[in-house]
Design a protein around this motif. Structure first.
Motif, PDB file in Angstrom:
ATOM      1  N   HIS A   1       0.860  -1.592  -0.127  1.00 21.52           N
ATOM      2  CA  HIS A   1       0.372   0.001  -0.049  1.00 21.52           C
ATOM      3  C   HIS A   1       0.632   1.578  -0.036  1.00 21.52           C
ATOM      4  O   HIS A   1       1.649   0.839   0.316  1.00 21.52           O
ATOM      5  CB  HIS A   1      -0.697  -0.589   1.023  1.00 21.52           C
ATOM      6  CG  HIS A   1      -2.021   0.913   1.467  1.00 21.52           C
ATOM      7  ND1 HIS A   1      -1.989   2.470   1.585  1.00 21.52           N
ATOM      8  CD2 HIS A   1      -2.839   1.216   0.842  1.00 21.52           C
ATOM      9  CE1 HIS A   1      -2.565   2.891   1.841  1.00 21.52           C
ATOM     10  NE2 HIS A   1      -3.637   2.264   1.133  1.00 21.52           N
TER      11      HIS A   1
ATOM     12  N   VAL B   1      -3.748  14.516   4.106  1.00 16.58           N
ATOM     13  CA  VAL B   1      -3.427  13.662   4.479  1.00 16.58           C
ATOM     14  C   VAL B   1      -4.506  12.799   5.556  1.00 16.58           C
ATOM     15  O   VAL B   1      -4.422  11.544   6.036  1.00 16.58           O
ATOM     16  CB  VAL B   1      -2.233  14.382   5.601  1.00 16.58           C
ATOM     17  CG1 VAL B   1      -2.108  12.945   6.889  1.00 16.58           C
ATOM     18  CG2 VAL B   1      -0.934  14.590   5.266  1.00 16.58           C
ATOM     19  N   TYR B   2      -5.431  14.146   5.990  1.00 17.12           N
ATOM     20  CA  TYR B   2      -6.841  13.508   6.959  1.00 17.12           C
ATOM     21  C   TYR B   2      -7.682  13.192   6.089  1.00 17.12           C
ATOM     22  O   TYR B   2      -8.260  11.568   5.863  1.00 17.12           O
ATOM     23  CB  TYR B   2      -7.209  14.699   7.384  1.00 17.12           C
ATOM     24  CG  TYR B   2      -8.637  14.263   7.836  1.00 17.12           C
ATOM     25  CD1 TYR B   2      -8.649  13.454   8.729  1.00 17.12           C
ATOM     26  CD2 TYR B   2     -10.224  14.404   6.676  1.00 17.12           C
ATOM     27  CE1 TYR B   2     -10.292  13.171   9.619  1.00 17.12           C
ATOM     28  CE2 TYR B   2     -11.429  14.320   7.369  1.00 17.12           C
ATOM     29  CZ  TYR B   2     -11.589  13.548   8.915  1.00 17.12           C
ATOM     30  OH  TYR B   2     -12.519  12.790   8.941  1.00 17.12           O
ATOM     31  N   ARG B   3      -8.013  13.120   4.846  1.00 18.76           N
ATOM     32  CA  ARG B   3      -8.600  12.451   4.115  1.00 18.76           C
ATOM     33  C   ARG B   3      -7.639  10.818   3.214  1.00 18.76           C
ATOM     34  O   ARG B   3      -8.724   9.766   3.668  1.00 18.76           O
ATOM     35  CB  ARG B   3      -9.076  13.097   2.532  1.00 18.76           C
ATOM     36  CG  ARG B   3      -9.707  13.906   2.586  1.00 18.76           C
ATOM     37  CD  ARG B   3      -9.735  14.920   1.195  1.00 18.76           C
ATOM     38  NE  ARG B   3     -11.183  15.850   1.606  1.00 18.76           N
ATOM     39  CZ  ARG B   3     -11.192  16.974   0.531  1.00 18.76           C
ATOM     40  NH1 ARG B   3     -10.528  17.261  -0.458  1.00 18.76           N
ATOM     41  NH2 ARG B   3     -12.340  18.067   0.136  1.00 18.76           N
ATOM     42  N   ALA B   4      -6.771  10.949   3.188  1.00 17.90           N
ATOM     43  CA  ALA B   4      -6.369   9.306   2.870  1.00 17.90           C
ATOM     44  C   ALA B   4      -5.543   8.787   3.909  1.00 17.90           C
ATOM     45  O   ALA B   4      -6.074   7.247   4.044  1.00 17.90           O
ATOM     46  CB  ALA B   4      -4.553  10.310   1.522  1.00 17.90           C
ATOM     47  N   THR B   5      -5.548   8.937   5.130  1.00 17.07           N
ATOM     48  CA  THR B   5      -4.566   8.143   6.287  1.00 17.07           C
ATOM     49  C   THR B   5      -6.270   8.073   7.370  1.00 17.07           C
ATOM     50  O   THR B   5      -6.056   7.607   7.705  1.00 17.07           O
ATOM     51  CB  THR B   5      -3.671   8.843   7.148  1.00 17.07           C
ATOM     52  OG1 THR B   5      -3.765  10.169   7.749  1.00 17.07           O
ATOM     53  CG2 THR B   5      -3.037   8.425   5.408  1.00 17.07           C
ATOM     54  N   GLY B   6      -7.361   9.631   7.100  1.00 22.76           N
ATOM     55  CA  GLY B   6      -8.109   9.769   8.587  1.00 22.76           C
ATOM     56  C   GLY B   6      -7.370   9.888  10.105  1.00 22.76           C
ATOM     57  O   GLY B   6      -8.266  10.479  11.022  1.00 22.76           O
ATOM     58  N   ASP B   7      -6.065  11.463   9.717  1.00 20.59           N
ATOM     59  CA  ASP B   7      -5.371  10.652  10.930  1.00 20.59           C
ATOM     60  C   ASP B   7      -6.128  12.126  11.142  1.00 20.59           C
ATOM     61  O   ASP B   7      -5.682  13.513  10.460  1.00 20.59           O
ATOM     62  CB  ASP B   7      -4.208  11.111   9.926  1.00 20.59           C
ATOM     63  CG  ASP B   7      -2.922  11.656  11.373  1.00 20.59           C
ATOM     64  OD1 ASP B   7      -3.255  11.991  12.384  1.00 20.59           O
ATOM     65  OD2 ASP B   7      -2.090  12.734  11.016  1.00 20.59           O
TER      66      ASP B   7
ATOM     67  N   PHE C   1       0.394   3.480   1.622  1.00 19.48           N
ATOM     68  CA  PHE C   1       1.388   4.260   2.961  1.00 19.48           C
ATOM     69  C   PHE C   1       2.313   3.528   4.343  1.00 19.48           C
ATOM     70  O   PHE C   1       2.945   3.843   4.953  1.00 19.48           O
ATOM     71  CB  PHE C   1      -0.129   4.751   3.515  1.00 19.48           C
ATOM     72  CG  PHE C   1      -0.247   5.690   3.119  1.00 19.48           C
ATOM     73  CD1 PHE C   1      -1.770   6.250   1.990  1.00 19.48           C
ATOM     74  CD2 PHE C   1       0.186   6.860   2.927  1.00 19.48           C
ATOM     75  CE1 PHE C   1      -2.331   6.742   1.800  1.00 19.48           C
ATOM     76  CE2 PHE C   1      -1.122   8.181   3.188  1.00 19.48           C
ATOM     77  CZ  PHE C   1      -1.842   8.015   1.837  1.00 19.48           C
ATOM     78  N   ASP C   2       2.210   2.045   3.341  1.00 16.98           N
ATOM     79  CA  ASP C   2       3.405   1.036   3.570  1.00 16.98           C
ATOM     80  C   ASP C   2       4.704   0.741   3.639  1.00 16.98           C
ATOM     81  O   ASP C   2       5.815   0.949   4.341  1.00 16.98           O
ATOM     82  CB  ASP C   2       2.833  -0.424   4.186  1.00 16.98           C
ATOM     83  CG  ASP C   2       1.424  -0.436   4.022  1.00 16.98           C
ATOM     84  OD1 ASP C   2       0.893  -1.431   3.430  1.00 16.98           O
ATOM     85  OD2 ASP C   2       1.094   0.411   5.473  1.00 16.98           O
TER      86      ASP C   2
END
Length: 187
Positions: free
Chosen positions: A8, A64-70, A10-11
């Protein structure tokens, strides 16, 4: 669809970074504003605060929030937006204003677009925060429409209107694109 064997995005390990790659050094901690550059030691250089720097940082946090939920990234984006809309460096009488919008100055072709960059990314933040910034966006849109149009409906650099013979309110495709972002952000 990603197969279990595919990594992925983000991995993957982060790319190699230079000495000044981390953007937090550009933030003026006392005001929550993003300055225009770094010192050779990667500290805040205290240069001009432009709306586009703030907007790009807000946009990065939203993505970043949209992509990761951070939610930390979203909180940072909100903090930067709140600092911008409350800052006398960026807002005059409720209207987004660059330092070069002063009646005794002119914005170069890049700076004519800065407010548009900010409002474009503020619109993104507004969409993920339940319209938390819609009132500010509508103020920009209403001001542009009611105070910055000429007889041909062209919109200028100074959203609150005005200008002098020596420093007219410039109108070109850059100012039009920037103002369009303000109109779109208002919903």
């Amino acid at each position: 669809m990603q197969s279990p064997a595919e990594p992925h995005l983000f991995d993957a390990p982060p790319p190699r970074r230079g000495a000044c790659a981390a953007p937090p050094g550009r933030e003026n901690d006392s005001a929550g504003l993003v300055n225009d550059g770094l010192t050779s030691a990667c500290g805040n250089n205290g240069q001009t605060v432009w709306s586009y720097n703030q907007g790009l940082a807000i946009g990065a946090g939203v993505e970043v929030y949209r992509a990761t939920g951070d939610t930390t990234a979203l909180s940072t984006a909100r903090r930067l937006a709140d600092a911008a809309v409350a800052s006398p460096s960026l807002v005059t009488a409720g209207v987004l204003t660059e330092s070069c919008d002063a009646p005794s100055a002119d914005c170069d072709d890049n700076a004519k677009q800065f407010k548009g960059v900010f409002t474009r990314y503020l619109q993104d933040l507004d969409s993920v925060t339940g319209n938390a910034y819609l009132t500010f966006a509508r103020t920009q849109s209403d001001t542009v429409w009611n105070h910055d149009r000429d007889s041909l409906d062209r919109i200028g650099q100074r959203w609150s209107g005005g200008g002098t013979t020596a420093h007219p309110n410039a109108r070109d495709w850059r100012t039009q694109a920037s103002a369009l972002s303000a109109l779109l952000a208002a919903g």
